[in-house]
Design a protein around this motif. Sequence first.
Motif, short mmCIF file in Angstrom:
data_model
loop_
_atom_site.label_atom_id
_atom_site.label_comp_id
_atom_site.label_asym_id
_atom_site.label_seq_id
_atom_site.Cartn_x
_atom_site.Cartn_y
_atom_site.Cartn_z
N TYR A 1 100.62 111.91 -1.75
CA TYR A 1 101.60 111.73 -0.69
C TYR A 1 102.07 110.27 -0.72
N LEU B 1 106.57 106.64 3.09
CA LEU B 1 107.99 106.36 2.96
C LEU B 1 108.42 105.03 3.57
N LEU C 1 105.79 111.60 1.89
CA LEU C 1 106.46 112.59 1.06
C LEU C 1 105.44 113.34 0.21
N ILE D 1 107.82 118.58 -3.58
CA ILE D 1 109.16 118.24 -4.08
C ILE D 1 109.30 118.63 -5.54
N ILE E 1 106.59 115.28 4.72
CA ILE E 1 107.90 115.85 4.37
C ILE E 1 107.74 116.66 3.09
N THR F 1 113.46 118.44 0.02
CA THR F 1 114.48 117.43 -0.26
C THR F 1 115.52 117.38 0.87
N LEU G 1 114.08 115.21 3.53
CA LEU G 1 114.07 113.83 3.05
C LEU G 1 115.47 113.22 3.09
#
Length: 316
Positions: free
Chosen positions: A113, A116, A149, A154, A297, A300, A303
Amino acid sequence: MKFKKLGIFSVVVAGAVVLTACGAKDNKAAFIKDNETLSKSSTQKFDMNLEKLKVTASRDKKMYAPIINGYLADFKLSGESVTDGKNSSVNLKFNMLGQSIPIDMILKEKNPYLKLDTLEPILNLYMQTTGASAYYNGLDMTSIKGKYLDINAIAKESGQASKDVTSLTQAQTKKATEQALDVLDKSDFSKDGSAITLTVSGKNIAKVTKAYINALPKEAQASFEDMTKQKDLDKEIADVIKTITITTDSKKKTSHITIAFTGKETDGVGFSGQASLDMTYSDKKVTVKVPANTDVIKSTDELTKMMSQAMQLKTN
């Protein structure tokens, strides 16, 4: 400008990592044992030094050498990795272009992770160097504060398979290490007190690395495909790298890696001098705090929405 050397440098770094678990009869057992013990430390700190690394260039690439050397002189990388036995955190700090750029990661049972809000300096640098600041009202990281994230989520969303080399079992790693050991000679090792030094010539780096990779499970080998498929890899590395030297001291709980470059130019580009990596270890008790699900998160779209909130367009 396209530098073929960058691919070679990636193989060299991979080789250095492999070699920290290798040895040869006599000092082999001690070297392996010391590195295995240090690798299990709860805290590992490192500093990378590129101050003595220089790029030389000729012909159409000559004009780029001073620019790259300016970046290298300013570049610094340091960091710390800690683990509580189940989860880990990695904190990196880059110094480049006059800015300090932190990158923080949490590994929750091998799932990475990315924090961010530590990306603010990167976004600022992007806006400054691209002229994008003329179109934005600066940054407001409020909506991103404390958010992480989910890298695997992702990757899966974009259709990219996640190849987690760090999830190799102890038995798989041991097998690969034993294969890599076969290409090393007793004369590659020396001992001074509690410190054991491994020195490998450039011509043997690719052999050690490929032997290690070829012994890994197929899914892990795929992560290194771009490196291993390079034609004449052994010769190309020997043209660039003179030696890799690794000194491990179990008593002082330190290790030092030096990559010495030949300075020879191929395709109009060459590396001279050296790059080094210093590591220190400790076994102090640590606790790694993992993010709550509500702070992660996983798409995308989410994000993009948060990044748009942070980078507000100017309106007339």
